[in-house]
Design a protein around this motif. Structure first.
Motif, PDB file in Angstrom:
ATOM      1  N   PHE A   1       0.824  -1.201   0.000  1.00  0.00           N
ATOM      2  CA  PHE A   1       0.000   0.000   0.000  1.00  0.00           C
ATOM      3  C   PHE A   1       0.862   1.257   0.000  1.00  0.00           C
ATOM      4  CE2 PHE A   1      -4.523  -1.305   1.452  1.00  0.00           C
ATOM      5  CZ  PHE A   1      -4.549  -2.286   0.495  1.00  0.00           C
ATOM      6  N   GLU A   2       1.962   1.246   0.737  1.00  0.00           N
ATOM      7  CA  GLU A   2       2.894   2.383   0.714  1.00  0.00           C
ATOM      8  C   GLU A   2       3.396   2.613  -0.710  1.00  0.00           C
ATOM      9  OE1 GLU A   2       4.495   4.549   2.996  1.00  0.00           O
ATOM     10  OE2 GLU A   2       3.285   3.929   4.711  1.00  0.00           O
ATOM     11  N   SER A   3       3.715   1.511  -1.425  1.00  0.00           N
ATOM     12  CA  SER A   3       4.224   1.648  -2.791  1.00  0.00           C
ATOM     13  C   SER A   3       3.163   2.210  -3.735  1.00  0.00           C
ATOM     14  CB  SER A   3       4.743   0.307  -3.321  1.00  0.00           C
ATOM     15  OG  SER A   3       3.671  -0.548  -3.696  1.00  0.00           O
ATOM     16  N   LEU A   4       1.895   2.047  -3.373  1.00  0.00           N
ATOM     17  CA  LEU A   4       0.795   2.613  -4.154  1.00  0.00           C
ATOM     18  C   LEU A   4       0.506   4.063  -3.767  1.00  0.00           C
ATOM     19  CD1 LEU A   4      -1.726  -0.386  -4.084  1.00  0.00           C
ATOM     20  CD2 LEU A   4      -0.272   0.330  -5.999  1.00  0.00           C
ATOM     21  N   GLY A   5       1.219   4.545  -2.761  1.00  0.00           N
ATOM     22  CA  GLY A   5       1.013   5.912  -2.303  1.00  0.00           C
ATOM     23  C   GLY A   5      -0.030   6.054  -1.220  1.00  0.00           C
ATOM     24  N   LEU A   6      -0.514   4.950  -0.675  1.00  0.00           N
ATOM     25  CA  LEU A   6      -1.503   4.996   0.403  1.00  0.00           C
ATOM     26  C   LEU A   6      -0.756   5.013   1.736  1.00  0.00           C
ATOM     27  CD1 LEU A   6      -4.078   2.463  -1.031  1.00  0.00           C
ATOM     28  CD2 LEU A   6      -4.362   4.939  -0.822  1.00  0.00           C
ATOM     29  N   ARG A   7      -0.742   6.193   2.342  1.00  0.00           N
ATOM     30  CA  ARG A   7       0.046   6.378   3.558  1.00  0.00           C
ATOM     31  C   ARG A   7      -0.852   6.853   4.701  1.00  0.00           C
ATOM     32  NH1 ARG A   7       3.303   7.402  -0.608  1.00  0.00           N
ATOM     33  NH2 ARG A   7       5.389   6.557  -0.538  1.00  0.00           N
ATOM     34  N   PRO A   8      -0.632   6.317   5.882  1.00  0.00           N
ATOM     35  CA  PRO A   8       0.334   5.288   6.240  1.00  0.00           C
ATOM     36  C   PRO A   8      -0.144   3.899   5.812  1.00  0.00           C
ATOM     37  CG  PRO A   8      -0.843   6.005   8.205  1.00  0.00           C
ATOM     38  CD  PRO A   8      -1.342   6.857   7.058  1.00  0.00           C
ATOM     39  N   GLY A   9       0.778   3.122   5.285  1.00  0.00           N
ATOM     40  CA  GLY A   9       0.452   1.796   4.772  1.00  0.00           C
ATOM     41  C   GLY A   9      -0.142   0.880   5.823  1.00  0.00           C
ATOM     42  N   ARG A  10       0.342   0.977   7.056  1.00  0.00           N
ATOM     43  CA  ARG A  10      -0.189   0.115   8.131  1.00  0.00           C
ATOM     44  C   ARG A  10      -1.677   0.361   8.351  1.00  0.00           C
ATOM     45  NH1 ARG A  10       2.967  -1.668  12.846  1.00  0.00           N
ATOM     46  NH2 ARG A  10       1.085  -0.944  13.874  1.00  0.00           N
ATOM     47  N   LEU A  11      -2.081   1.615   8.334  1.00  0.00           N
ATOM     48  CA  LEU A  11      -3.496   1.957   8.500  1.00  0.00           C
ATOM     49  C   LEU A  11      -4.323   1.420   7.341  1.00  0.00           C
ATOM     50  CD1 LEU A  11      -5.882   3.568   9.768  1.00  0.00           C
ATOM     51  CD2 LEU A  11      -5.141   5.494   8.348  1.00  0.00           C
ATOM     52  N   HIS A  12      -3.853   1.636   6.129  1.00  0.00           N
ATOM     53  CA  HIS A  12      -4.638   1.232   4.958  1.00  0.00           C
ATOM     54  C   HIS A  12      -4.680  -0.275   4.778  1.00  0.00           C
ATOM     55  CE1 HIS A  12      -5.676   5.204   3.758  1.00  0.00           C
ATOM     56  NE2 HIS A  12      -4.461   5.560   4.107  1.00  0.00           N
ATOM     57  N   ALA A  13      -3.637  -0.974   5.182  1.00  0.00           N
ATOM     58  CA  ALA A  13      -3.667  -2.436   5.131  1.00  0.00           C
ATOM     59  C   ALA A  13      -4.775  -2.965   6.028  1.00  0.00           C
ATOM     60  CB  ALA A  13      -2.307  -3.004   5.557  1.00  0.00           C
ATOM     61  N   ARG A  14      -4.856  -2.425   7.213  1.00  0.00           N
ATOM     62  CA  ARG A  14      -5.894  -2.859   8.160  1.00  0.00           C
ATOM     63  C   ARG A  14      -7.284  -2.424   7.692  1.00  0.00           C
ATOM     64  NH1 ARG A  14      -1.257  -2.788  10.457  1.00  0.00           N
ATOM     65  NH2 ARG A  14      -0.753  -4.012  12.292  1.00  0.00           N
ATOM     66  N   LEU A  15      -7.395  -1.192   7.259  1.00  0.00           N
ATOM     67  CA  LEU A  15      -8.690  -0.674   6.801  1.00  0.00           C
ATOM     68  C   LEU A  15      -9.217  -1.502   5.628  1.00  0.00           C
ATOM     69  CD1 LEU A  15     -10.855   1.549   7.018  1.00  0.00           C
ATOM     70  CD2 LEU A  15      -9.453   2.925   5.485  1.00  0.00           C
ATOM     71  N   ALA A  16      -8.369  -1.759   4.645  1.00  0.00           N
ATOM     72  CA  ALA A  16      -8.801  -2.539   3.479  1.00  0.00           C
ATOM     73  C   ALA A  16      -9.135  -3.973   3.877  1.00  0.00           C
ATOM     74  CB  ALA A  16      -7.724  -2.523   2.401  1.00  0.00           C
TER      75      ALA A  16
END
Length: 165
Positions: A39-54
């Motif tokens: 997710f970080e590589s996709l520009g979704l920051r912070p990646g930890r938050l977006h991994a959990r959210l998704a």
């Protein structure tokens, strides 16, 4: 009965597929840490938050669609997830999935909108409990609300990686 059976088949195709994607984000390959890096590589920051959210949105919406419970809101979540995927991972790759394009996520989002419009059928928890979470209004909520939620998330959190050129 044919419509009820048909909608059960649609739910059993759509719901478990999203549950599997959510489970893969949590327990597959690199787990949540690997998903966060992606997710970080996709520009979704912070990646930890977006991994959990998704992951947890996929798990929750997938279970709800499978059960036919809160169908309209669950379908809106599907559309939001697929919109984010289309605008990040599949962006600029054309339409066809075999070229990395958005074909798959567009199809999933549109089937979710159709499910919100038609409803989950009588063989669902919405049907059994008499919950009114489908129809024209919920189809519009799923389509428009899902896209708007995705765009809002991207506006606030997307920070694309700058090319070093």
């Amino acid at each position: 009965m044919d419509l009820d059976l048909g909608m059960l088949v649609v739910r059993l195709a759509l719901g478990p597929m999203l549950v599997a994607h959510g489970a893969n984000k949590v327990w597959g390959g690199g787990g949540l840490a690997g998903t966060a890096g992606w997710f970080e590589s996709l520009g979704l920051r912070p990646g930890r938050l977006h991994a959990r959210l998704a992951a947890f949105t996929e798990l929750g919406a997938g279970v709800l669609v499978t059960l036919g419970l809160l169908t309209g809101p669950a379908c809106a979540a599907f559309v939001g997830l697929m919109t984010v995927a289309a605008l990040t991972d599949h962006r600029g790759k054309g339409y066809f999935v075999f070229k990395g394009g958005a074909e798959y996520v567009v199809l999933v989002a549109l089937v979710a909108v159709g499910l919100a419009l038609v409803g989950p059928g009588a063989w669902s928890l919405d049907g059994a409990l008499g919950l009114p979470f489908s129809g024209l209004v919920w189809g519009v909520v799923a389509a428009v609300g899902g896209v708007l939620a995705a765009l809002a998330l991207l506006a606030v959190f997307r920070r694309p990686v700058q090319d070093a050129a």
